[in-house]
Design a protein around this motif. Structure first.
Motif, PDB file in Angstrom:
ATOM      1  N   GLN A 155      12.081  -4.581 -10.242  1.00  0.00           N
ATOM      2  CA  GLN A 155      11.841  -5.158 -11.816  1.00  0.00           C
ATOM      3  C   GLN A 155      12.004  -3.608 -12.714  1.00  0.00           C
ATOM      4  O   GLN A 155      12.379  -3.944 -13.744  1.00  0.00           O
ATOM      5  CB  GLN A 155      10.374  -5.692 -11.701  1.00  0.00           C
ATOM      6  CG  GLN A 155      10.001  -6.070 -13.151  1.00  0.00           C
ATOM      7  CD  GLN A 155      10.628  -7.202 -13.619  1.00  0.00           C
ATOM      8  OE1 GLN A 155      11.212  -8.213 -12.844  1.00  0.00           O
ATOM      9  NE2 GLN A 155      10.997  -7.337 -14.928  1.00  0.00           N
ATOM     10  N   GLU A 156      11.802  -2.638 -12.002  1.00  0.00           N
ATOM     11  CA  GLU A 156      11.853  -1.481 -12.721  1.00  0.00           C
ATOM     12  C   GLU A 156      13.141  -1.006 -13.097  1.00  0.00           C
ATOM     13  O   GLU A 156      13.477  -0.553 -14.177  1.00  0.00           O
ATOM     14  CB  GLU A 156      11.215  -0.437 -12.110  1.00  0.00           C
ATOM     15  CG  GLU A 156      11.165   1.021 -12.791  1.00  0.00           C
ATOM     16  CD  GLU A 156      10.443   1.238 -13.885  1.00  0.00           C
ATOM     17  OE1 GLU A 156      10.794   2.333 -14.461  1.00  0.00           O
ATOM     18  OE2 GLU A 156       9.512   0.715 -14.056  1.00  0.00           O
ATOM     19  N   TYR A 158      15.740  -3.322 -12.665  1.00  0.00           N
ATOM     20  CA  TYR A 158      16.628  -4.201 -13.369  1.00  0.00           C
ATOM     21  C   TYR A 158      15.523  -5.310 -13.970  1.00  0.00           C
ATOM     22  O   TYR A 158      15.204  -6.391 -13.626  1.00  0.00           O
ATOM     23  CB  TYR A 158      17.426  -5.237 -12.372  1.00  0.00           C
ATOM     24  CG  TYR A 158      18.429  -4.478 -11.467  1.00  0.00           C
ATOM     25  CD1 TYR A 158      19.530  -4.106 -12.312  1.00  0.00           C
ATOM     26  CD2 TYR A 158      18.407  -4.236 -10.382  1.00  0.00           C
ATOM     27  CE1 TYR A 158      20.567  -3.484 -11.691  1.00  0.00           C
ATOM     28  CE2 TYR A 158      19.397  -3.478  -9.592  1.00  0.00           C
ATOM     29  CZ  TYR A 158      20.571  -3.058 -10.246  1.00  0.00           C
ATOM     30  OH  TYR A 158      21.522  -2.356  -9.883  1.00  0.00           O
ATOM     31  N   PRO A 159      14.975  -5.002 -15.329  1.00  0.00           N
ATOM     32  CA  PRO A 159      14.023  -5.790 -15.860  1.00  0.00           C
ATOM     33  C   PRO A 159      14.323  -7.059 -16.306  1.00  0.00           C
ATOM     34  O   PRO A 159      13.527  -7.951 -16.380  1.00  0.00           O
ATOM     35  CB  PRO A 159      13.555  -4.560 -16.927  1.00  0.00           C
ATOM     36  CG  PRO A 159      14.367  -3.717 -17.240  1.00  0.00           C
ATOM     37  CD  PRO A 159      15.238  -3.807 -15.953  1.00  0.00           C
ATOM     38  N   HIS A 160      15.716  -7.315 -16.669  1.00  0.00           N
ATOM     39  CA  HIS A 160      16.065  -8.392 -17.231  1.00  0.00           C
ATOM     40  C   HIS A 160      16.756  -9.434 -15.973  1.00  0.00           C
ATOM     41  O   HIS A 160      17.184 -10.711 -16.566  1.00  0.00           O
ATOM     42  CB  HIS A 160      16.772  -8.408 -18.593  1.00  0.00           C
ATOM     43  CG  HIS A 160      16.230  -7.464 -19.552  1.00  0.00           C
ATOM     44  ND1 HIS A 160      15.153  -7.749 -20.279  1.00  0.00           N
ATOM     45  CD2 HIS A 160      16.552  -5.993 -19.847  1.00  0.00           C
ATOM     46  CE1 HIS A 160      14.936  -6.765 -21.173  1.00  0.00           C
ATOM     47  NE2 HIS A 160      15.766  -5.714 -20.679  1.00  0.00           N
ATOM     48  N   ASP A 161      16.789  -9.050 -15.020  1.00  0.00           N
ATOM     49  CA  ASP A 161      17.388  -9.888 -14.189  1.00  0.00           C
ATOM     50  C   ASP A 161      16.375 -10.850 -13.445  1.00  0.00           C
ATOM     51  O   ASP A 161      15.502 -10.760 -13.058  1.00  0.00           O
ATOM     52  CB  ASP A 161      17.860  -8.855 -12.847  1.00  0.00           C
ATOM     53  CG  ASP A 161      18.740  -9.822 -11.767  1.00  0.00           C
ATOM     54  OD1 ASP A 161      19.740 -10.513 -12.182  1.00  0.00           O
ATOM     55  OD2 ASP A 161      18.509  -9.582 -10.817  1.00  0.00           O
ATOM     56  N   LEU A 162      17.234 -12.059 -13.426  1.00  0.00           N
ATOM     57  CA  LEU A 162      16.123 -13.282 -13.135  1.00  0.00           C
ATOM     58  C   LEU A 162      16.848 -14.043 -11.931  1.00  0.00           C
ATOM     59  O   LEU A 162      16.492 -15.194 -11.563  1.00  0.00           O
ATOM     60  CB  LEU A 162      16.241 -14.429 -14.370  1.00  0.00           C
ATOM     61  CG  LEU A 162      15.700 -13.680 -15.627  1.00  0.00           C
ATOM     62  CD1 LEU A 162      15.950 -14.760 -16.787  1.00  0.00           C
ATOM     63  CD2 LEU A 162      14.294 -13.241 -15.673  1.00  0.00           C
ATOM     64  N   LYS A 165      14.246 -15.402  -9.748  1.00  0.00           N
ATOM     65  CA  LYS A 165      13.042 -16.218 -10.282  1.00  0.00           C
ATOM     66  C   LYS A 165      13.049 -17.565 -10.131  1.00  0.00           C
ATOM     67  O   LYS A 165      14.118 -18.051 -10.074  1.00  0.00           O
ATOM     68  CB  LYS A 165      12.804 -15.865 -11.811  1.00  0.00           C
ATOM     69  CG  LYS A 165      11.772 -16.504 -12.542  1.00  0.00           C
ATOM     70  CD  LYS A 165      11.940 -15.869 -13.866  1.00  0.00           C
ATOM     71  CE  LYS A 165      11.023 -16.468 -14.875  1.00  0.00           C
ATOM     72  NZ  LYS A 165       9.642 -16.594 -14.558  1.00  0.00           N
TER      73      LYS A 165
END
Length: 176
Positions: A155-156, A158-162, A165
């Motif tokens: 997450q650090e 690639y904060p926008h990778d989903l 999710k």
């Protein structure tokens, strides 16, 4: 003849590549600082559990004194999905608690013995010298704890990778 001699000198100069001093065992916890130009480190993370099959490959390459990272992710369960994230500069300092280096320290401390039936949770390959290091878990609880910690690191970076999710469930239908 002059061109031939120039060609030989040119090929000698550019065919000699310096041998790297990087050593996986010695430099693992500082790899982003210790890698030399031309070094490649590949990290495979096995997310698979039960019927969920997934892995990621993080490829670190040092070029022009900069460490670059490219990531390939794949989910093979039910329907295959994959992605390759664009190459980016890996600029997380190895002293940061959310760095690969500190994650490796954690895995070393929490590593479980290798068995014939288990596949490794994380495998690190240093391609230049064909060195590798593997880390293992001790069952699902241990695996999920280690993967949760890895998720913070991911997450650090690639904060926008989903990609991983889970989709939101549909809202309840109260009309029936």
């Amino acid at each position: 003849m002059k061109n031939f001699i120039s060609l030989i000198i040119f090929s000698i100069l550019f065919s000699c590549t310096p041998k790297s001093n990087f050593d996986l065992e010695r430099d693992l916890y500082q790899f982003s600082d210790k890698m030399e130009n031309g070094d490649t480190l590949e990290i495979k993370v096995n997310h698979s559990a039960c019927l969920f099959l997934s892995h990621e490959i993080y490829t670190f390459v040092k070029q022009k004194d900069t460490v670059f990272l490219q990531t390939y992710s794949e989910i093979s369960s039910f329907e295959k999905r994959e992605q390759t994230l664009p190459k980016k500069v890996y600029n997380i300092k190895n002293k940061s608690h959310l760095s690969f280096e500190n994650y490796f320290k954690y895995l070393t401390k929490e590593n479980k013995p290798e068995t014939e039936t288990k596949s490794p949770l994380v495998v690190i390959y240093y391609k230049n010298k064909a060195q590798s290091k593997s880390f293992y878990d001790d069952g699902l609880k241990d695996k999920f704890e280690k993967l949760d910690r890895f998720g913070l690191l991911r997450q650090e970076i690639y904060p926008h990778d989903l990609f991983f999710k889970a989709p939101e469930p549909p809202p309840p239908d109260f009309t029936q």
